[in-house]
Design a protein around this motif. Structure first.
Motif, short mmCIF file in Angstrom:
data_model
loop_
_atom_site.label_atom_id
_atom_site.label_comp_id
_atom_site.label_asym_id
_atom_site.label_seq_id
_atom_site.Cartn_x
_atom_site.Cartn_y
_atom_site.Cartn_z
N GLN A 44 -3.64 5.93 -1.27
CA GLN A 44 -5.05 5.86 -0.90
C GLN A 44 -5.29 4.78 0.17
O GLN A 44 -6.15 3.93 0.05
CB GLN A 44 -5.92 5.61 -2.13
CG GLN A 44 -5.81 6.73 -3.15
CD GLN A 44 -6.62 6.49 -4.39
OE1 GLN A 44 -6.86 5.37 -4.80
NE2 GLN A 44 -7.07 7.57 -5.00
N CYS A 45 -4.49 4.87 1.22
CA CYS A 45 -4.58 3.91 2.32
C CYS A 45 -5.96 3.99 2.98
O CYS A 45 -6.48 5.08 3.22
CB CYS A 45 -3.51 4.20 3.37
SG CYS A 45 -1.84 3.97 2.77
N ASP A 46 -6.52 2.84 3.26
CA ASP A 46 -7.78 2.78 4.00
C ASP A 46 -7.55 2.98 5.49
O ASP A 46 -8.39 3.53 6.18
CB ASP A 46 -8.47 1.42 3.78
CG ASP A 46 -8.91 1.23 2.36
OD1 ASP A 46 -9.39 2.21 1.74
OD2 ASP A 46 -8.77 0.11 1.85
#
Length: 182
Positions: A44-46
Motif C-alpha cells: 500500500q505504497c503512497d
C-alpha cells in the motif's frame, strides 16, 4: 530496502503462473515490472518512484495511470534500433509517459528535445518545469562529493562527483518541488 527473498519467490511464483498461459510470453523486464507492481500494491505504497526500462510510450511500466510527476532525464542516442535514430524521435517515444493530470520535469538539454517534450506537455495540458543549469552554483567540490545551491536554495550536498551529477540533483530537486506543489 530490497524486497526480501520470500516475497520475491512468492511473487515470482504468482506471476509465473500467469505468464505461462500467455500466448505472447512476457519478457524478464515485464515479469519483474508485474512483480514490482504487485509488491507496491501489497505494501500500500503512497508514492513509488518508477523508472521506465527503455523508451516510455511502449514500456511495460507505462500501464500506470497519470503519475504525480513524470520526469524525463538526459536523452541521448541510445536504443536507436527501438526508439529512433534522432534525438527528436527518441524524445517522442520518451514523451509517451506524459499523461493528462500529471506534472512534468525535464532535464535541460538540446532544443530539439525540449521542443518535442514541450509540445507533448501542451497537447496534454501538463505543466512543465525545465531545470536550469545556470542557476546551479557549486560551493565546494572534493573527494567527499559536491556542495551546491540551486535556484538560490540550499546548500545541498551529494556524495557523487561530476557536473552531470549536479544536473541530476537539480532534476531531483525540481521533482520534489513539484510533489510539494501537488
Amino acid at each position: 530496502t530490497e524486497i526480501g527473498d520470500e516475497d520475491f519467490a512468492r511473487l515470482a511464483s504468482r506471476i509465473r503462473t500467469q505468464a505461462e498461459v500467455m500466448k505472447d510470453a512476457p519478457t524478464v523486464f515485464e515479469i519483474m515490472t508485474a512483480m514490482g507492481m504487485l509488491y507496491f500494491a501489497e505494501k500500500q505504497c503512497d508514492l513509488v518512484m518508477l523508472e521506465v526500462g527503455m523508451g516510455g510510450r511502449l514500456d511495460s511500466t507505462n500501464v500506470i495511470p497519470a503519475p504525480e510527476v513524470a520526469v524525463i532525464t538526459n536523452i541521448g542516442l541510445e536504443h536507436t534500433r527501438e526508439l529512433g535514430d534522432t534525438l527528436a524521435q527518441i524524445a517522442t517515444e520518451k514523451s509517451g509517459i506524459l499523461k493528462s493530470g500529471c506534472d512534468a520535469v525535464l532535464y535541460h538539454q538540446s532544443g530539439e528535445v525540449e521542443e518535442v517534450i514541450l509540445a507533448a506537455c501542451r497537447h496534454q495540458g501538463i505543466p512543465l518545469t525545465l531545470t536550469n543549469p545556470e542557476e546551479l552554483r557549486v560551493l565546494e567540490s572534493g573527494r567527499d562529493g559536491q556542495t551546491f545551491t540551486y535556484r538560490d536554495r540550499g546548500a545541498f550536498h551529494i556524495s557523487l562527483l561530476g557536473r552531470y551529477q549536479l544536473y541530476n540533483a537539480a532534476t531531483a530537486l525540481e521533482v520534489a518541488a513539484a510533489l510539494v506543489r501537488r
